[in-house]
Design an enzyme around this catalytic site. Structure first.
Site, PDB file in Angstrom:
ATOM      1  N   ALA A  49      -6.117  14.923  -0.303  1.00 15.54           N
ATOM      2  CA  ALA A  49      -5.274  15.928   0.346  1.00 15.54           C
ATOM      3  C   ALA A  49      -4.114  15.201   0.996  1.00 15.54           C
ATOM      4  CB  ALA A  49      -6.080  16.689   1.396  1.00 15.54           C
ATOM      5  N   LYS A  50      -3.078  15.963   1.332  1.00 14.29           N
ATOM      6  CA  LYS A  50      -1.903  15.331   1.943  1.00 14.29           C
ATOM      7  C   LYS A  50      -2.301  14.587   3.222  1.00 14.29           C
ATOM      8  CE  LYS A  50       1.889  17.986  -0.014  1.00 14.29           C
ATOM      9  NZ  LYS A  50       1.520  19.363  -0.351  1.00 14.29           N
ATOM     10  N   ARG A  51      -3.379  15.077   3.877  1.00 17.72           N
ATOM     11  CA  ARG A  51      -3.796  14.450   5.143  1.00 17.72           C
ATOM     12  C   ARG A  51      -4.604  13.173   4.942  1.00 17.72           C
ATOM     13  NH1 ARG A  51      -5.120  19.464   4.679  1.00 17.72           N
ATOM     14  NH2 ARG A  51      -7.339  19.337   4.263  1.00 17.72           N
TER      15      ARG A  51
ATOM     16  N   GLN B 113      -1.245   7.856   0.220  1.00 21.88           N
ATOM     17  CA  GLN B 113       0.105   8.378   0.049  1.00 21.88           C
ATOM     18  C   GLN B 113       0.964   7.342  -0.659  1.00 21.88           C
ATOM     19  OE1 GLN B 113       1.577   9.459   3.876  1.00 21.88           O
ATOM     20  NE2 GLN B 113       0.388  11.360   3.948  1.00 21.88           N
TER      21      GLN B 113
END
Ligand code: GLU
Length: 291
Positions: free
Chosen positions: A252-254, A259
């Protein structure tokens, strides 16, 4: 190569600017980019920024920076959903005029409290409470209360008749939009929804191949229905598997450490990462979910 790809591939990468891109986004964008390039087609970037509270300009800039770092360029101007609200409003008006949309005043808590709410592919199926609000009460409440707009799915399906959508891997798939219930066409806090905006944008951008994660598989049923109701062309769909971290949970982006910006900061060579992702080789601890 999937057997049912369109000949001329116009595709898109459509992130919501609610955070930076992770490895899975990079992998998805690369696949779309390469499929388009291989057919002499086009690869577009669309920013899905209808969620005014969660979308941030710094994330838009970050997404572009992440793609550029990975060596991914896109064709034509970037499409921003926040600049296409008039097109969404016009389509919603058309669905209202067809008698297929009704205002919904329910809160999340109302829906969760509904004992009968079974689960569909899109989460809890809306129990249809506001479908039965009489017209005069409706007009009065529209003037006074925050409301979303929902599709009257049973009516819409009856009007459209049986539909199929084309899966790039499996060929024609019968669409079952009823399974999702009366999904939202326009949110309380935005004059559209993901389903309406994405369907209209794909048509307006001339998209012939929608490539996205398997988490959005059921959305194809809904998008196919909207295409039929609004006389829109029908792209081919491909839903790729989802990447999971060492804990087996979907990226997830979190999630920390995965990233693209973090990999960049830790000195990862983007051309090496690009080659690895193209070969289906993911950074340590990340794997393709086994489904
Ligand atoms: N904005 C969606 C996401 O970030 C993608 C939607 C799509 O590709 O249709 O998951």
């Amino acid at each position: 190569m999937p057997p049912h790809l369109p000949q001329h591939i116009v595709t898109r990468f459509a992130p919501s600017p609610t955070g930076r891109l992770h490895v899975g986004h990079g992998w998805s964008a690369l696949m779309a980019h390469d499929l388009a390039g291989g057919s002499g087609g086009r690869f577009h970037l669309r920013i899905e920024d209808i969620d005014g509270a969660r979308s941030r300009p710094e994330h838009v800039a970050g997404i572009m920076e992440d793609l550029a770092w990975l060596g991914l360029g896109w064709d034509g101007p970037v499409v921003f959903q926040s600049q296409r609200l008039a097109a969404y409003a016009a389509a919603l008006d058309r669905l209202k005029a067809m008698g297929l949309a009704y205002p919904c005043f329910c809160t999340r808590a109302d829906i969760a409290a509904s004992a009968s709410a079974p689960h569909g592919p899109e989460g809890a199926i809306y129990p249809g409470t506001c479908r039965h609000v009489p017209d005069d009460v409706r007009a009065d409440r529209i003037a006074r209360e925050p409301h979303a707009w929902r599709i009257d799915m049973a009516r819409a399906v009856a009007m459209a008749g049986p539909l199929t959508w084309e899966d790039a891997d499996r060929g024609p798939i019968p669409a079952d939009p009823l399974a999702a219930g009366d999904v939202v066409l326009a949110r309380k806090d935005a004059p559209t929804s993901y389903h309406l905006a994405a369907t209209l944008d794909d048509a307006a951008m001339g998209v012939t191949l929608v490539l996205r994660g398997r988490d959005l598989l059921a959305a194809a049923d809904i998008h196919r229905l909207l295409q039929a109701l609004l006389d829109l062309p029908t792209p081919v769909y491909r839903h790729h598997g989802l990447l999971v971290g060492p804990d087996g949970k979907r990226l997830a982006k979190r999630t920390g450490g995965i990233q693209l910006a973090e990999l960049r900061a830790s000195g990862v060579d983007p051309s090496r990462l690009r080659d690895d992702l193209r070969a289906g080789v993911f950074p340590a601890g990340i794997s393709l979910q086994n489904t």
